[in-house]
Design a protein around this motif. Structure first.
Motif, PDB file in Angstrom:
ATOM      1  N   VAL A   1      36.746  57.342  49.748  1.00 55.34           N
ATOM      2  CA  VAL A   1      35.526  57.083  48.959  1.00 55.34           C
ATOM      3  C   VAL A   1      34.510  56.498  49.908  1.00 55.34           C
ATOM      4  O   VAL A   1      34.720  55.434  50.482  1.00 55.34           O
ATOM      5  CB  VAL A   1      35.792  56.091  47.810  1.00 55.34           C
ATOM      6  N   CYS A   2      33.399  57.221  50.106  1.00 55.15           N
ATOM      7  CA  CYS A   2      32.433  56.770  51.102  1.00 55.15           C
ATOM      8  C   CYS A   2      31.427  55.804  50.466  1.00 55.15           C
ATOM      9  O   CYS A   2      30.738  56.161  49.512  1.00 55.15           O
ATOM     10  CB  CYS A   2      31.703  57.963  51.692  1.00 55.15           C
ATOM     11  N   PRO A   3      31.338  54.586  50.986  1.00 54.83           N
ATOM     12  CA  PRO A   3      30.371  53.635  50.446  1.00 54.83           C
ATOM     13  C   PRO A   3      28.938  53.980  50.853  1.00 54.83           C
ATOM     14  O   PRO A   3      27.980  53.464  50.283  1.00 54.83           O
ATOM     15  CB  PRO A   3      30.806  52.304  51.050  1.00 54.83           C
ATOM     16  N   HIS A   4      28.795  54.855  51.849  1.00 56.76           N
ATOM     17  CA  HIS A   4      27.451  55.173  52.347  1.00 56.76           C
ATOM     18  C   HIS A   4      26.802  56.285  51.549  1.00 56.76           C
ATOM     19  O   HIS A   4      25.649  56.206  51.181  1.00 56.76           O
ATOM     20  CB  HIS A   4      27.512  55.565  53.828  1.00 56.76           C
ATOM     21  N   CYS A   5      27.582  57.373  51.277  1.00 54.96           N
ATOM     22  CA  CYS A   5      26.965  58.512  50.606  1.00 54.96           C
ATOM     23  C   CYS A   5      27.654  58.867  49.297  1.00 54.96           C
ATOM     24  O   CYS A   5      27.232  59.773  48.585  1.00 54.96           O
ATOM     25  CB  CYS A   5      26.961  59.725  51.528  1.00 54.96           C
ATOM     26  N   GLY A   6      28.744  58.186  48.988  1.00 55.25           N
ATOM     27  CA  GLY A   6      29.410  58.437  47.722  1.00 55.25           C
ATOM     28  C   GLY A   6      30.377  59.605  47.728  1.00 55.25           C
ATOM     29  O   GLY A   6      30.987  59.941  46.710  1.00 55.25           O
ATOM     30  N   HIS A   7      30.548  60.256  48.907  1.00 55.37           N
ATOM     31  CA  HIS A   7      31.471  61.399  49.008  1.00 55.37           C
ATOM     32  C   HIS A   7      32.907  60.955  48.718  1.00 55.37           C
ATOM     33  O   HIS A   7      33.377  59.972  49.261  1.00 55.37           O
ATOM     34  CB  HIS A   7      31.371  61.989  50.421  1.00 55.37           C
ATOM     35  N   THR A   8      33.557  61.671  47.817  1.00 57.25           N
ATOM     36  CA  THR A   8      34.921  61.314  47.449  1.00 57.25           C
ATOM     37  C   THR A   8      35.823  62.536  47.614  1.00 57.25           C
ATOM     38  O   THR A   8      35.483  63.626  47.158  1.00 57.25           O
ATOM     39  CB  THR A   8      34.987  60.852  45.978  1.00 57.25           C
TER      40      THR A   8
ATOM     41  N   CYS B   1      36.696  59.151  59.277  1.00 54.22           N
ATOM     42  CA  CYS B   1      35.327  59.653  59.296  1.00 54.22           C
ATOM     43  C   CYS B   1      34.971  60.303  57.960  1.00 54.22           C
ATOM     44  O   CYS B   1      35.817  60.913  57.316  1.00 54.22           O
ATOM     45  CB  CYS B   1      35.258  60.679  60.420  1.00 54.22           C
ATOM     46  N   CYS B   2      33.724  60.156  57.530  1.00 55.16           N
ATOM     47  CA  CYS B   2      33.301  60.798  56.282  1.00 55.16           C
ATOM     48  C   CYS B   2      32.795  62.206  56.582  1.00 55.16           C
ATOM     49  O   CYS B   2      31.938  62.400  57.437  1.00 55.16           O
ATOM     50  CB  CYS B   2      32.199  59.988  55.609  1.00 55.16           C
ATOM     51  N   ALA B   3      33.343  63.192  55.868  1.00 53.32           N
ATOM     52  CA  ALA B   3      32.986  64.586  56.144  1.00 53.32           C
ATOM     53  C   ALA B   3      31.557  64.901  55.720  1.00 53.32           C
ATOM     54  O   ALA B   3      30.973  65.877  56.166  1.00 53.32           O
ATOM     55  CB  ALA B   3      33.959  65.523  55.435  1.00 53.32           C
ATOM     56  N   ALA B   4      30.971  64.065  54.831  1.00 57.08           N
ATOM     57  CA  ALA B   4      29.629  64.358  54.334  1.00 57.08           C
ATOM     58  C   ALA B   4      28.561  63.665  55.174  1.00 57.08           C
ATOM     59  O   ALA B   4      27.520  64.257  55.452  1.00 57.08           O
ATOM     60  CB  ALA B   4      29.512  63.937  52.880  1.00 57.08           C
ATOM     61  N   CYS B   5      28.773  62.388  55.564  1.00 62.50           N
ATOM     62  CA  CYS B   5      27.712  61.679  56.268  1.00 62.50           C
ATOM     63  C   CYS B   5      28.128  61.229  57.668  1.00 62.50           C
ATOM     64  O   CYS B   5      27.326  60.640  58.389  1.00 62.50           O
ATOM     65  CB  CYS B   5      27.238  60.483  55.452  1.00 62.50           C
ATOM     66  N   TRP B   6      29.394  61.496  58.050  1.00 62.86           N
ATOM     67  CA  TRP B   6      29.863  61.229  59.404  1.00 62.86           C
ATOM     68  C   TRP B   6      29.951  59.722  59.729  1.00 62.86           C
ATOM     69  O   TRP B   6      30.008  59.339  60.870  1.00 62.86           O
ATOM     70  CB  TRP B   6      28.973  61.941  60.418  1.00 62.86           C
TER      71      TRP B   6
HETATM   72 ZN   LIG Z   1      29.808  59.418  53.545  1.00 66.24          ZN
END
Ligand SMILES: [Zn+2]
Length: 438
Positions: free
Chosen positions: A367-374, A349-354
């Motif tokens: 590395v989140c492809p949706h929001c760029g959170h790394t 799960c991405c901690a920034a955009c879930w």
């Molecule tokens: Zn994300």
């Protein structure tokens, strides 16, 4: 009143050790005789013998065999009870459709020890510091054995019952203490809200990026362990040298275990002490460390690699860390939140955009492809469980948890477990072992 268990190491002198050994042998003899009686009665007369029938014979046994007297009647009863419990659980499991093994006769060598079920026949005296004396028996048979170990509950804790056990030719006494609720409470020095992810590369990673390294006690000692096992393999089975090496292998395993337990105790204590909220995921080391072997028809892949990984998973002692966190959190009044791993999938799960970001075990960076959170993989999952902990209660938090609530993925009802407990709730028996080995 609560119950706590502590273990002290005993240092009997040669004569005392011989007597403990002899007493264990007598207890074992009683156990085997009681087992035989039950089996015989069933074979010959289809009659089941109850605990009380066997208990009522004890005075007669003591009259015929005076050496049993020194053991104490309650300790003897407890050994019979032990057999009775074994029978009860045997029949319970049979009824449940399982196929438990039948009780076996035990060799005195393998008989682990004996129990005094109440505060009679023994006395435990602490003398400040780590020293203690255990007084066993009465009259001529009495002996005072030196002991080492200390518990943190102070003078109000009253010893209730003891179990003496022998492990690798060493003696230990496990004491159940009755402790007032107030004496169980732990001091908390911080009010942090932390998510923590347990792993193999780092033993623990926190949501703020702090890590605790994995000491890998087992891997460090593997060469020595392998060398001992190779040496033993060259000896004749059952010979003196074979046995001697077996004892050395057992000692090495014991030392690894001691170091591991010591580490987990210290780190979990520190975590609980610093945090008002501690979030982590539910773990199933048993499932995680399942063998990749497969079956004959469908052999698994990368079996050796998985075996190595399994060894590391088990050696990292998550199965030990979680129960320790649970009871220590309760004592410190820390809120321990266990996220449901299957539903939340903290590592994906991405901690920034879930959003779910699937990763293999080898991918160490999120590395989140949706929001760029790394973020490092473990840190990301620590953040996810912390947010999850925050989402399951109304009060605003600090740090990461205070961030705006991410849109929840409605993937079924998440049922995470939250233990929120003030320090003074009555609780079931907890185990706490002291670091009793030098
Ligand atoms: Zn994300």
């Amino acid at each position: 009143m609560q119950r706590r268990k502590v273990t002290l190491k005993l240092y009997p002198n040669a004569a005392q050790a011989a007597r403990l050994e002899a007493w264990t042998r007598l207890h074992c003899e009683l156990y085997n005789a009681a087992l035989e009686e039950r089996i015989d009665a069933w074979h010959k007369a289809r009659k089941s013998i109850s605990y009380y029938e066997q208990q009522n014979v004890l005075p007669q046994i003591k009259a015929d065999r005076p050496e049993f007297i020194a053991l104490g009647s309650h300790a003897l009863q407890q050994t019979l009870r032990r057999l009775d419990l074994a029978f009860q659980s045997f029949f319970r499991r049979v009824k449940a459709g399982q196929t438990p093994g039948f009780r076996r006769f035990k060799a005195a060598k393998r008989f682990s020890g004996f129990t005094y079920p109440d505060p009679a026949g023994w006395k435990l005296m602490q003398h400040g510091g780590r020293g203690a004396t255990l007084r066993l028996g009465s009259g001529d048979a009495a002996m005072s054995i030196r002991a080492r170990g200390r518990h943190r509950f102070g003078d109000q804790a009253k010893p209730n019952d003891i179990t003496l056990t022998r492990r690798n030719d060493q003696w230990f006494v496990s004491v159940t203490l009755r402790v007032p609720d107030a004496a169980c409470a732990r001091q908390r020095t911080g009010d942090m809200r932390r998510g923590v992810d347990f792993g193999i590369n780092d033993w623990a990673t926190f949501d703020d990026g702090r890590t605790i390294g994995n000491p890998r006690w087992l891997r460090e000692e593997l060469p020595r362990l392998a060398a001992l096992q190779r040496q033993r393999a060259r000896k004749k089975k059952g010979s003196l040298r074979f046995k001697r090496l077996g004892r050395r292998i057992a000692r090495l395993h014991e030392r690894i275990g001691n170091r591991r337990r010591d580490f987990v105790h210290k780190e979990t204590t520190r975590m609980v002490r610093q945090c008002a909220v501690l979030a982590t995921e539910q773990l199933a080391p048993k499932t995680m460390s399942r063998s990749a072997k497969g079956t004959v028809d469908a052999p698994g892949r990368r079996v050796r690699q998985k075996a190595g990984l399994n060894r590391e998973i088990l050696s990292a002692a998550f199965g030990m860390a979680h129960p320790m966190l649970a009871y220590k959190a309760e004592e410190a009044g820390t809120r321990l939140h266990l996220s449901n791993t299957r539903q939340l999938k903290p590592s994906q799960c991405c901690a920034a955009c879930w959003e779910l970001v699937p990763k293999t075990l080898a991918q160490r960076v999120h590395v989140c492809p949706h929001c760029g959170h790394t973020a490092p993989r473990d840190r990301n999952s620590a953040m996810v469980v912390l947010i999850d902990a925050h989402n399951t209660q109304d009060t605003p938090g600090t740090g990461v948890a205070a961030r705006p609530k991410p849109l929840s993925r409605q993937r079924g009802k998440s049922r995470p477990v939250t233990r929120e407990t003030p320090a003074t709730t009555p609780c079931v028996e907890r185990r706490e072992s002291s670091y009793s080995v030098a």
